[in-house]
Write an enzyme that holds these catalytic residues in place. Structure first.
Site, PDB file in Angstrom:
ATOM      1  N   ASP A 442       0.833  -1.208   0.000  1.00 48.77           N
ATOM      2  CA  ASP A 442       0.000   0.000   0.000  1.00 48.77           C
ATOM      3  C   ASP A 442       0.870   1.262   0.000  1.00 48.77           C
ATOM      4  OD1 ASP A 442      -2.419   1.366   0.181  1.00 48.77           O
ATOM      5  OD2 ASP A 442      -3.167   0.119   1.815  1.00 48.77           O
ATOM      6  N   ASP A 506     -10.702   1.448  -3.764  1.00 51.26           N
ATOM      7  CA  ASP A 506     -11.354   1.048  -2.508  1.00 51.26           C
ATOM      8  C   ASP A 506     -12.870   1.068  -2.679  1.00 51.26           C
ATOM      9  OD1 ASP A 506      -9.216   0.406  -0.965  1.00 51.26           O
ATOM     10  OD2 ASP A 506      -9.112   2.303   0.113  1.00 51.26           O
TER      11      ASP A 506
HETATM   12  C1  DGJ Z   1      -5.996   1.327   1.839  1.00 55.33           C
HETATM   13  C2  DGJ Z   1      -6.270   0.189   0.909  1.00 55.33           C
HETATM   14  O1  DGJ Z   1      -6.761   0.644  -0.306  1.00 55.33           O
HETATM   15  C3  DGJ Z   1      -7.234  -0.777   1.573  1.00 55.33           C
HETATM   16  O2  DGJ Z   1      -7.567  -1.800   0.685  1.00 55.33           O
HETATM   17  C4  DGJ Z   1      -6.600  -1.306   2.826  1.00 55.33           C
HETATM   18  O3  DGJ Z   1      -5.487  -2.080   2.505  1.00 55.33           O
HETATM   19  C5  DGJ Z   1      -6.229  -0.166   3.741  1.00 55.33           C
HETATM   20  N1  DGJ Z   1      -5.431   0.830   3.066  1.00 55.33           N
HETATM   21  C6  DGJ Z   1      -5.481  -0.664   4.939  1.00 55.33           C
HETATM   22  O4  DGJ Z   1      -5.053   0.345   5.742  1.00 55.33           O
END
Ligand code: DGJ
Length: 702
Positions: A442, A506
């Site tokens: 991430d 997301d």
């Molecule tokens: C942002 C990501 O896009 C999510 O899928 C997840 O992994 C969160 N961060 C975790 O903090």
């Protein structure tokens, strides 16, 4: 004259005096002999207009003002204020197969530029440039841009904007005089990254018309331009956005520009997409050549920071029953990371969250024949972490000023050897100690102060993450890496060389996500794009959707689930099983076929599909996003099939809508045989769909 030509496009380079221009880039031309080369050159030479200069430059590669170019030059830079004007002469231009290397020198400025153009068999034009300082003293490079000429008929530009949960939204506007520009200085490609920029005619659609695209294959700062000048030149350009002082070349030093990726299509936006997919899939290390994309359960939306081993074991039991092949433990397993304000940077399994360590749960998962994956965010640090306490000097910052925070985190300076090695070794230690097939990496904030020891370093930081991914894969053969950045904030044609999957967004709401997936898929093939079935009531939009609509939405990608599947009732569980089974059976086709997106759909709906390369099989989805304006005949046609072949079209009923606004189904329902020609021109009468429902069609030659 040099003519590169492949399946459907040509690019022609010609001398313009002692310089080099791009005479033509577009639809494929036949063989060009010396005589017709001269005629083409003459045909394309512009008049010198009154009130202007006595020269009328062609589409110069380097676009120097000193040669009469009136728009943006390819190169900008200086030596502490001098040598800011450039005029390069071409030293050599050598063709080898369908590529050309040109070397330019400016003896006064003390610079040499080498550019390689390679036209791949699927008409992708790769451009790679290098700028070398050949003289004494520092050369301050401000930018190097790749430029390509656009045809007269281009009158619109299509590019993309977005933010968290709404990435890659299209905007199409006319090419008026001046500069249309998209610049990104987030230190990553970003949610608002245009992913590619397309110049096209207002009549160009998915299935017809011409389109020219250009993108930076780069995960750092970027520039994409379309420029229309009053002397008639219209061009598309792109390059790395350099911060002041970011690249200062000493004598003999070379700036290697990130690659740019362009293509021309005479078959609409689908042609542009299929050119990219064919090129990406032809690479030796392409992920589907390694193995089929495993059906993935990511546990983030199921547990967030609440890592409870017993609950997770139950979810794994259900995952095994459904047919999941990879389970991913997301954020929260390490250090003091019980919430998002602490622990980032400490990549050591937490005794609080996992008193028995990760081995027992990994074994539990592996014993069911499922792989295990783990989340990292190695470029970031919370100030409340052991790492920051030990090394407050390892963050990117303007000396003396702490950068504003994003999700309570700062950016680690990976250009510092100590910081880079610390992250590499901690991640490596976790991977060495456990059976981990895959990591999700991430990157949850953008770089506001990308400064290391007083100097801007976006470029070096971007190179460091590429190096880190490559090194981790080298140390752990078979390891797969997913690039995530608050969802889809680091998806670009540069990262495809280092990562194996992108977390598309997301946004798991299928209505919102249809648009995000459609446009991310313009240049990135579906096998790269993580697509998950979310919970019944979505966590982002709080809308409620049927499980079949969510499954249909997630099918055309690297499919998965992101939901506490123990909440699924028996009907939902059956549909999940059907979704997983359909995906496994058809993923080879979903991840290798030719893309077809319909232009004929009326209202807010989408019809898209994948046709196998031999045209013997296809899968199409029709998604009804909002309500229909009328109940009248809504017919959909299926393009891209073989005209003569007879096909059986079947609605996959268990993954399609199960309720309609109709008393009687259409005459053909749920299956029929028609030829490819008939499917393309007569099509099928659709049932009357309710909003937020869809249909899945399986089409097979008989
Ligand atoms: C942002 C990501 O896009 C999510 O899928 C997840 O992994 C969160 N961060 C975790 O903090």
């Amino acid at each position: 004259m040099i003519h590169l030509s492949q399946a459907r496009s040509s690019i022609i380079f010609a001398h313009d005096g002692d310089s080099l221009e791009i005479l033509y880039w577009g639809k494929k031309l036949g063989v060009i002999d010396e005589k017709s080369a001269e005629s083409i050159r003459a045909a394309r030479t512009k008049p010198a207009f009154h009130g202007g200069l006595d020269v009328a430059p062609g589409n110069l590669i380097l676009r120097e003002h000193a040669r009469g170019w009136i728009g943006h030059p390819a190169l900008r830079g200086h030596r502490g204020g001098v040598n800011a004007a450039h005029a390069f002469t071409v030293k050599s231009a050598v063709q080898k197969d369908q590529s050309m290397v040109a070397v330019f020198v400016d003896a006064i400025a003390g610079l040499e530029i080498e550019i390689t153009y390679t036209l791949t068999p699927s008409d992708i034009l790769l451009m790679d440039a290098k700028v070398t300082n050949t003289a004494e003293g520092d050369y301050f490079l401000e930018h190097f841009l790749y430029w390509l000429p656009l045809a007269e008929q281009t009158d619109e530009v299509l590019d993309f904007y977005g933010h968290w949960t709404k990435e890659r939204q299209p905007q199409r506007r006319s090419i008026d005089y001046g500069l249309i520009t998209r610049e990104g200085f987030e230190g990553r490609s970003g949610h608002d990254y245009t992913i590619t920029q397309v110049a096209l005619n207002h009549a160009t659609g998915f299935r017809h018309g011409e389109a020219w695209s250009l993108a930076m294959a780069w995960s750092g700062n970027n520039i994409h331009h379309v420029e229309r000048l009053i002397d008639g030149h219209k061009s598309i350009g792109a390059g790395e956005y350099l911060l002041p002082g970011e690249v200062i070349l000493k004598k003999g030093e070379t700036y290697v520009a990130p690659r740019a990726v362009a293509t021309f299509s005479d078959r609409g936006l689908d042609g542009l997409t299929n050119n990219h997919y064919t090129w990406i899939r032809s690479r030796n290390n392409h992920i589907t050549k390694v193995r089929p994309r495993p059906l993935t359960l990511n546990m983030w939306e199921a547990v967030y920071f609440n890592h409870n081993e017993e609950g997770i074991r139950k979810m794994v039991d259900k995952a095994a029953e459904i047919g999941v092949e990879r389970v991913v433990l997301d954020d929260g397993w390490f250090g003091s990371r019980r919430h998002d304000r602490a622990g980032l940077g400490d990549w050591v399994v937490s005794k609080d969250a996992w008193p028995n360590g990760l081995d027992p749960i990994i074994k539990y998962i592996n014993d069911k024949g499922i792989e295990f994956g783990l989340w990292f965010e190695g470029e970031m640090v919370n100030r409340d972490s052991d790492l920051y306490r030990a090394h407050p000097d390892w963050i990117l910052q303007e000396p003396g000023r702490l950068p504003v925070e994003g999700r309570w985190q700062q950016v680690l300076d990976l250009t510092k050897e100590g910081a880079y090695n610390h992250v590499l070794n901690q991640v490596d230690a976790v991977l060495s100690a456990h059976n981990i097939a895959y990591i999700k990496w991430d990157h949850n904030r953008h770089l506001t102060d990308p400064i290391s020891d007083g100097r801007p370093v976006v470029r070096k930081q971007t190179e460091a993450i590429y190096r880190m991914f490559d090194e981790l894969k080298k140390r752990h053969p078979g390891l797969e890496i997913e690039s995530c950045s608050s969802g889809g904030g680091r998806i670009d044609l540069g990262m495809i060389e280092h990562a194996d999957r992108f977390w598309t967004s997301d946004q798991n709401d299928p209505l919102e996500r249809q648009q995000i997936q459609r446009w991310t898929g313009l240049v990135i093939p579906p096998e790269f794009l993580g697509t998950h079935v979310g919970p019944t009531v979505g966590h982002q939009m709080h809308r409620t959707h049927s499980v079949s609509f969510r499954a249909l939405n997630a099918l055309f990608g690297h499919a998965g689930i992101e939901w506490d599947i123990n909440e699924a009732d028996s009907h939902e569980t059956e549909i999940l099983k059907a979704y997983v089974a359909f995906y496994k059976k058809h993923r080879d086709l979903l991840h290798s076929g030719t893309v077809v997106r319909s232009d004929e759909i009326v209202g807010d709906a989408q019809l898209y599909g994948t046709v196998s390369l031999d045209k013997k099989e296809a899968i199409f989805t029709y998604m009804q996003l909002t309500s229909l304006d009328n109940f009248g005949p809504l017919v959909t046609t299926f393009d891209g099939l073989d005209k003569e072949t007879l096909y059986q079209v079947t609605v996959v009923e268990n993954l399609s809508a199960d309720e309609f606004t109709q008393k009687r189904a259409p005459g053909w329902w749920p299956a029929l045989t028609l030829t490819g020609d008939q499917l393309a021109h007569i099509g099928l009468q659709l049932p009357v769909l309710k909003p937020e429902t869809g249909l899945l069609f399986h089409i097979k030659a008989i």
